[in-house]
Design a protein around this motif. Structure first.
Motif, PDB file in Angstrom:
ATOM      1  N   MET A   1     -20.551  26.321 -19.625  1.00 19.99           N
ATOM      2  CA  MET A   1     -19.686  25.531 -20.520  1.00 19.99           C
ATOM      3  C   MET A   1     -20.873  24.804 -21.525  1.00 19.99           C
ATOM      4  N   LEU A   2     -20.492  25.090 -22.652  1.00 23.46           N
ATOM      5  CA  LEU A   2     -21.081  24.302 -23.912  1.00 23.46           C
ATOM      6  C   LEU A   2     -20.171  23.230 -24.506  1.00 23.46           C
ATOM      7  N   GLU A   3     -20.323  21.971 -24.195  1.00 21.86           N
ATOM      8  CA  GLU A   3     -19.344  20.890 -24.482  1.00 21.86           C
ATOM      9  C   GLU A   3     -20.217  20.147 -25.633  1.00 21.86           C
ATOM     10  N   LEU A   4     -19.488  19.794 -26.841  1.00 16.48           N
ATOM     11  CA  LEU A   4     -19.766  18.734 -27.666  1.00 16.48           C
ATOM     12  C   LEU A   4     -18.573  17.450 -27.458  1.00 16.48           C
ATOM     13  N   PRO A  16     -22.275   9.184 -41.950  1.00 12.30           N
ATOM     14  CA  PRO A  16     -22.128  10.563 -40.987  1.00 12.30           C
ATOM     15  C   PRO A  16     -21.442  11.344 -41.791  1.00 12.30           C
ATOM     16  N   VAL A  17     -21.886  12.863 -41.473  1.00 12.98           N
ATOM     17  CA  VAL A  17     -21.138  13.899 -42.313  1.00 12.98           C
ATOM     18  C   VAL A  17     -20.007  14.389 -41.121  1.00 12.98           C
ATOM     19  N   VAL A  18     -20.278  14.077 -39.780  1.00 12.23           N
ATOM     20  CA  VAL A  18     -19.583  14.448 -38.743  1.00 12.23           C
ATOM     21  C   VAL A  18     -19.227  13.315 -37.858  1.00 12.23           C
ATOM     22  N   ARG A  19     -17.877  13.175 -37.511  1.00 13.35           N
ATOM     23  CA  ARG A  19     -17.651  11.747 -37.026  1.00 13.35           C
ATOM     24  C   ARG A  19     -16.579  11.926 -35.938  1.00 13.35           C
ATOM     25  N   GLY A  20     -16.939  11.857 -34.680  1.00 14.44           N
ATOM     26  CA  GLY A  20     -16.218  11.830 -33.443  1.00 14.44           C
ATOM     27  C   GLY A  20     -15.456  13.246 -33.161  1.00 14.44           C
ATOM     28  N   VAL A  21     -16.317  14.180 -33.163  1.00 13.23           N
ATOM     29  CA  VAL A  21     -15.820  15.671 -32.927  1.00 13.23           C
ATOM     30  C   VAL A  21     -16.324  16.243 -31.587  1.00 13.23           C
ATOM     31  N   SER A  22     -15.340  16.523 -30.925  1.00 12.91           N
ATOM     32  CA  SER A  22     -15.303  17.304 -29.633  1.00 12.91           C
ATOM     33  C   SER A  22     -14.896  18.796 -29.673  1.00 12.91           C
ATOM     34  N   LEU A  23     -15.704  19.896 -29.001  1.00 14.22           N
ATOM     35  CA  LEU A  23     -15.430  21.132 -29.042  1.00 14.22           C
ATOM     36  C   LEU A  23     -16.275  21.585 -27.830  1.00 14.22           C
ATOM     37  N   ALA A  24     -15.595  22.532 -27.349  1.00 15.53           N
ATOM     38  CA  ALA A  24     -16.128  23.183 -26.079  1.00 15.53           C
ATOM     39  C   ALA A  24     -16.106  24.722 -26.237  1.00 15.53           C
ATOM     40  N   VAL A  25     -17.084  25.682 -25.870  1.00 14.49           N
ATOM     41  CA  VAL A  25     -16.997  26.964 -25.825  1.00 14.49           C
ATOM     42  C   VAL A  25     -17.459  27.424 -24.186  1.00 14.49           C
ATOM     43  N   ALA A  26     -16.573  28.291 -24.031  1.00 14.04           N
ATOM     44  CA  ALA A  26     -16.799  28.762 -22.261  1.00 14.04           C
ATOM     45  C   ALA A  26     -17.822  29.945 -22.416  1.00 14.04           C
ATOM     46  N   GLY A  57     -22.569  10.628 -29.107  1.00  8.51           N
ATOM     47  CA  GLY A  57     -22.062  11.679 -28.674  1.00  8.51           C
ATOM     48  C   GLY A  57     -23.001  12.418 -27.895  1.00  8.51           C
ATOM     49  N   THR A  58     -22.412  13.508 -27.094  1.00  7.04           N
ATOM     50  CA  THR A  58     -23.291  13.967 -25.880  1.00  7.04           C
ATOM     51  C   THR A  58     -23.106  15.573 -26.087  1.00  7.04           C
ATOM     52  N   VAL A  59     -24.163  16.346 -26.134  1.00  2.03           N
ATOM     53  CA  VAL A  59     -24.048  17.825 -25.822  1.00  2.03           C
ATOM     54  C   VAL A  59     -24.329  17.910 -24.394  1.00  2.03           C
ATOM     55  N   VAL A  60     -23.308  18.850 -23.573  1.00  2.00           N
ATOM     56  CA  VAL A  60     -23.675  18.846 -22.378  1.00  2.00           C
ATOM     57  C   VAL A  60     -23.526  20.612 -22.240  1.00  2.00           C
ATOM     58  N   LEU A  61     -24.676  21.050 -21.467  1.00  2.00           N
ATOM     59  CA  LEU A  61     -24.839  22.551 -21.327  1.00  2.00           C
ATOM     60  C   LEU A  61     -25.145  22.822 -20.094  1.00  2.00           C
ATOM     61  N   ASP A  62     -23.799  23.699 -19.641  1.00  2.00           N
ATOM     62  CA  ASP A  62     -23.615  24.065 -18.119  1.00  2.00           C
ATOM     63  C   ASP A  62     -23.766  22.811 -17.209  1.00  2.00           C
ATOM     64  N   GLY A  63     -22.961  21.743 -17.709  1.00  2.00           N
ATOM     65  CA  GLY A  63     -22.816  20.535 -16.812  1.00  2.00           C
ATOM     66  C   GLY A  63     -23.971  19.518 -16.938  1.00  2.00           C
TER      67      GLY A  63
END
Length: 226
Positions: A1-4, A16-26, A57-63
């Motif tokens: 999983m790719l998680e923002l 900031p041009v991006v603020r408080g965004v969350s998105l996930a790609v399986a 924020g955090t980018v999480v890649l495969d956990g």
């Protein structure tokens, strides 16, 4: 999983041009991110690909959370991504032959012995014959150069593809050809895809689901933010 997770990012912490965004790609999923020019979606795509450090924020890649960006990212995370940008002439070294453009990631990761085999596989896959591979960027069309950039994005067999407006400068036939290559790769490998764009029709036909920038609840970006 790719998680923002709750990403805030930009080029000036005060605006900031991006603020408080969350998105996930399986894994194996194709997600379209739809938004107007300048809203910040390209900045988010660069954060997702570990090319731009977010302010928060955090980018999480495969956990596993990402702890580095660009060349400071761990190799296993950095090479998990294949990235394709909107303007191929800004992302390809004009001094290199197309074959060398494609092979750049292999050489950078010490895998020079794979160059010949991967060129032999990827050239025909993206529609570039042996003669075109000997040319430099100024000797080919935008579409041909973007084909080389797509081959470069695939050369390390990434688990995640980030396509940022990859077809914005291309004609319909080249767009269809490159989308077909991406989809073939996804079917064969189970790679996940984040496709960024402003063409709703293309994204909805291409992707499993499409998320609008407005639905993410972010603030509006600034001109040039993507």
């Amino acid at each position: 999983m790719l998680e923002l997770r709750d990403i805030t990012a930009g080029y000036d912490r005060r605006a900031p041009v991006v603020r408080g965004v969350s998105l996930a790609v399986a894994p194996g999923e194709a997600v379209g991110l739809l938004g107007p020019s300048g809203c910040g979606k390209s900045t988010l795509a660069r954060v997702a690909a570990l090319l731009h450090r977010p302010d928060a924020g955090t980018v999480v890649l495969d956990g596993t959370p990402a702890h580095g960006w660009r060349h400071r990212a761990p190799r296993a995370q950095r090479t998990a991504f294949g990235v394709l940008f909107q303007q191929p002439r800004l992302s390809a070294d004009p001094r290199l032959r197309l074959a060398d453009v494609i092979a750049e990631p292999l050489r950078a990761t010490g895998r020079k012995t794979e160059v010949a085999n991967r060129l032999g596989e990827l050239g025909p896959l993206v529609g570039l014959g042996a003669e075109l591979l000997t040319r430099r960027p100024h000797e080919v069309s935008d579409g041909q150069l973007q084909r080389a950039c797509l081959a470069r994005a695939l050369v390390l067999r990434p688990r995640w593809l980030i396509c940022d407006e990859m077809t914005a400068m291309l004609d319909a036939s080249t767009t269809a050809a490159l989308v077909a290559v991406v989809e073939s790769y996804r079917r064969e490998t189970g790679a996940g895809l984040l496709a960024v764009g402003h063409d709703r029709t293309l994204l909805e036909r291409w992707c499993d689901r499409t998320v609008s920038w407005a639905a993410l609840g972010t603030t509006t970006g600034m001109p040039g933010a993507g």
